[in-house]
Design a protein around this motif. Structure first.
Motif, PDB file in Angstrom:
ATOM      1  N   PRO A   1       4.144  18.245  -2.295  1.00 28.03           N
ATOM      2  CA  PRO A   1       4.572  19.114  -1.199  1.00 28.03           C
ATOM      3  C   PRO A   1       5.528  18.354  -0.279  1.00 28.03           C
ATOM      4  CG  PRO A   1       2.184  19.100  -1.421  1.00 28.03           C
ATOM      5  CD  PRO A   1       2.703  18.041  -2.319  1.00 28.03           C
TER       6      PRO A   1
ATOM      7  N   GLU B   1       0.843  -1.215   0.000  1.00 25.68           N
ATOM      8  CA  GLU B   1       0.000   0.000   0.000  1.00 25.68           C
ATOM      9  C   GLU B   1       0.871   1.256   0.000  1.00 25.68           C
ATOM     10  OE1 GLU B   1      -2.755  -0.520   3.288  1.00 25.68           O
ATOM     11  OE2 GLU B   1      -4.380  -0.414   1.841  1.00 25.68           O
TER      12      GLU B   1
ATOM     13  N   ILE C   1       2.158  -0.191  13.270  1.00 25.75           N
ATOM     14  CA  ILE C   1       1.088  -0.372  12.296  1.00 25.75           C
ATOM     15  C   ILE C   1       0.079  -1.451  12.673  1.00 25.75           C
ATOM     16  CG2 ILE C   1       2.351  -2.032  10.840  1.00 25.75           C
ATOM     17  CD1 ILE C   1       0.205   0.825   9.575  1.00 25.75           C
TER      18      ILE C   1
ATOM     19  N   VAL D   1       5.890  18.413   2.763  1.00 26.32           N
ATOM     20  CA  VAL D   1       5.240  17.931   3.994  1.00 26.32           C
ATOM     21  C   VAL D   1       4.680  16.516   3.792  1.00 26.32           C
ATOM     22  CG1 VAL D   1       3.488  18.481   5.716  1.00 26.32           C
ATOM     23  CG2 VAL D   1       4.579  20.301   4.450  1.00 26.32           C
ATOM     24  N   ILE D   2       4.102  16.268   2.612  1.00 25.51           N
ATOM     25  CA  ILE D   2       3.538  14.945   2.325  1.00 25.51           C
ATOM     26  C   ILE D   2       4.653  13.897   2.338  1.00 25.51           C
ATOM     27  CG2 ILE D   2       2.509  13.538   0.481  1.00 25.51           C
ATOM     28  CD1 ILE D   2       0.303  15.145   1.229  1.00 25.51           C
TER      29      ILE D   2
ATOM     30  N   GLU E   1       7.394  14.092   3.942  1.00 23.27           N
ATOM     31  CA  GLU E   1       7.790  13.914   5.347  1.00 23.27           C
ATOM     32  C   GLU E   1       6.827  13.004   6.080  1.00 23.27           C
ATOM     33  OE1 GLU E   1       8.421  17.388   7.876  1.00 23.27           O
ATOM     34  OE2 GLU E   1       9.425  18.328   6.177  1.00 23.27           O
ATOM     35  N   MET E   2       5.526  13.241   5.802  1.00 23.82           N
ATOM     36  CA  MET E   2       4.495  12.435   6.466  1.00 23.82           C
ATOM     37  C   MET E   2       4.633  10.964   6.093  1.00 23.82           C
ATOM     38  SD  MET E   2       1.204  14.970   6.255  1.00 23.82           S
ATOM     39  CE  MET E   2       0.046  13.688   6.022  1.00 23.82           C
TER      40      MET E   2
ATOM     41  N   GLU F   1       7.551   9.509   7.878  1.00 23.44           N
ATOM     42  CA  GLU F   1       7.211   9.230   9.280  1.00 23.44           C
ATOM     43  C   GLU F   1       6.355   7.965   9.377  1.00 23.44           C
ATOM     44  OE1 GLU F   1       5.342  12.685  10.942  1.00 23.44           O
ATOM     45  OE2 GLU F   1       7.153  13.887  10.726  1.00 23.44           O
TER      46      GLU F   1
ATOM     47  N   VAL G   1       1.686   6.749  -6.747  1.00 21.56           N
ATOM     48  CA  VAL G   1       0.704   7.811  -7.024  1.00 21.56           C
ATOM     49  C   VAL G   1       1.370   9.179  -6.900  1.00 21.56           C
ATOM     50  CG1 VAL G   1      -1.401   8.936  -6.164  1.00 21.56           C
ATOM     51  CG2 VAL G   1      -1.321   6.458  -6.361  1.00 21.56           C
TER      52      VAL G   1
ATOM     53  N   PHE H   1       2.317   1.704  -3.305  1.00 20.22           N
ATOM     54  CA  PHE H   1       1.276   2.244  -4.202  1.00 20.22           C
ATOM     55  C   PHE H   1       1.160   3.753  -4.015  1.00 20.22           C
ATOM     56  CE2 PHE H   1      -3.245   3.440  -4.721  1.00 20.22           C
ATOM     57  CZ  PHE H   1      -3.396   3.166  -6.065  1.00 20.22           C
TER      58      PHE H   1
ATOM     59  N   ASP I   1       7.025   4.464  11.336  1.00 21.11           N
ATOM     60  CA  ASP I   1       6.069   3.857  12.259  1.00 21.11           C
ATOM     61  C   ASP I   1       5.766   2.414  11.855  1.00 21.11           C
ATOM     62  OD1 ASP I   1       5.894   6.136  13.745  1.00 21.11           O
ATOM     63  OD2 ASP I   1       4.124   6.908  12.704  1.00 21.11           O
TER      64      ASP I   1
ATOM     65  N   SER J   1      -2.416  -0.138  15.045  1.00 18.00           N
ATOM     66  CA  SER J   1      -3.249   0.862  14.364  1.00 18.00           C
ATOM     67  C   SER J   1      -4.232   0.206  13.409  1.00 18.00           C
ATOM     68  CB  SER J   1      -2.395   1.834  13.571  1.00 18.00           C
ATOM     69  OG  SER J   1      -1.385   2.320  14.364  1.00 18.00           O
ATOM     70  N   LEU J   2      -3.746  -0.813  12.692  1.00 15.78           N
ATOM     71  CA  LEU J   2      -4.627  -1.518  11.750  1.00 15.78           C
ATOM     72  C   LEU J   2      -5.796  -2.155  12.484  1.00 15.78           C
ATOM     73  CD1 LEU J   2      -2.341  -3.425   9.220  1.00 15.78           C
ATOM     74  CD2 LEU J   2      -4.163  -1.835   8.659  1.00 15.78           C
TER      75      LEU J   2
END
Lengths: 162, 160
Positions: A108, A93, A127, A110-111, A113-114, A117, A100, A96, A121, A130-131
């Protein structure tokens, strides 16, 4: 309400919802407003209804219970399938999402970086918790919606057949 | 008594949808924030909404330079749901529409989805918005009907 029947129906519905939530390509059905997970709830209620030789009207409490049970089973089944996919194919994922983003001319920072991060994680094992958390919230809600909608048509058909 | 129960149920569904929609809209606002925790929360929110939507940037509305947590069709689907639940809350009564009405309301979104998936045409945001809205109204109206009928030995009875 028959607990054994509810558990069996929940498991069948959970299998459908879990598979449609986690198996790549099949899970594209969820792009259509979460139809795959709702289908799990619908299948569970139909299975529950058909397990009786003498069929009665299904009350809202039964439909809610069957839907939520299917969602809870689905949450764990989906996690199991995700784990099997992870073992065999890695974080497809995330790959993927990178594909994209690569198609976009200017991403950007920031994306990026996100995503970095998020990848950290993922590697930290955060994960899986969280899942499961996500599945335990989303799947019962959407399975419940599917079961409640199916209830209307099961009862309507029953009224017409009497 | 039964009518009160029904009103409460509709109120709970409306509140749930409002919170769900608020989450979708708040996500890009948090992502655009320079506050690190806000961005972490936004990353989690995108992850949270992932199973219910493809989240393709080109098919989503943008806010502060970031896309909403779900695409245009999904956003309008929940918006349609909120619209019909609020209408039901104020009107008080709800009844089952003919099956053809539901099919006619769901068909445009379904066609739009299938034709686009097979690359037979490229749709526009406005079309996704309208078809999603119709589908949302149809699905949540059915859900409200289901919650508004109790069952007796003789059949079903309306709670409204």
């Amino acid at each position: 309400m028959d607990n054994q029947r509810i558990m069996a129906a929940g498991f069948v519905g959970g299998l459908v919802a879990g598979a449609l939530n986690s198996i790549p390509i099949l899970n594209f059905i969820n792009c259509f407003c979460c139809a795959g997970i709702m289908l799990g709830g619908a299948v569970a209620l139909i299975y529950y209804d058909r397990s009786f030789t003498v069929r009665e009207y299904i009350n809202p409490a039964t439909a809610v219970t069957v839907g939520i049970t299917a969602g809870l089973f689905g949450a764990f089944i989906s996690l199991g399938i995700d784990y099997l996919i992870y073992i065999n194919f890695g974080h497809w994922e995330l790959d993927f999402m990178y594909d994209v983003l690569e198609a976009i001319e200017e991403v950007p920072p920031v994306i990026e970086e996100m995503l970095y991060e998020l990848e950290q994680d993922l590697q930290a094992g955060f994960i899986w918790g969280s899942l499961l958390f996500r599945n335990l919230i989303l799947m019962p809600i959407f399975c419940l919606i599917g079961a409640m909608i199916t209830r209307v048509y099961i009862n309507k058909n029953r009224e017409e057949s009497i | 008594m039964k009518s009160n129960l029904h009103k409460r149920l509709v109120l709970i569904i409306s509140l749930g949808l409002a919170v769900w929609l608020a989450g979708i809209v708040v996500t890009p606002v948090l992502a655009s924030n320079s506050w690190p925790l806000g961005r972490k929360v936004a990353a989690f929110m995108y992850f949270f909404y992932k199973p219910v939507c493809h989240q393709i940037p080109g098919r989503s509305f943008c806010l502060d330079g970031f896309t909403l947590a779900v695409c245009v069709r999904c956003f309008s689907f929940y918006l349609g749901g909120l619209f019909i639940t609020l209408a039901c809350l104020f009107k008080g009564k709800i009844r089952l529409w003919p099956l053809t009405t539901y099919i006619l309301m769901a068909a445009p979104a379904f066609l739009d989805f299938v034709l686009e998936k097979f690359n037979l045409y490229t749709n526009i945001d406005l079309l996704r918005l309208v078809t999603g809205l119709l589908l949302g109204i149809a699905v949540f109206q059915l859900l409200l009907v289901s919650f508004s009928t109790s069952t007796t030995k003789q059949g079903t009875e309306s709670l409204t």
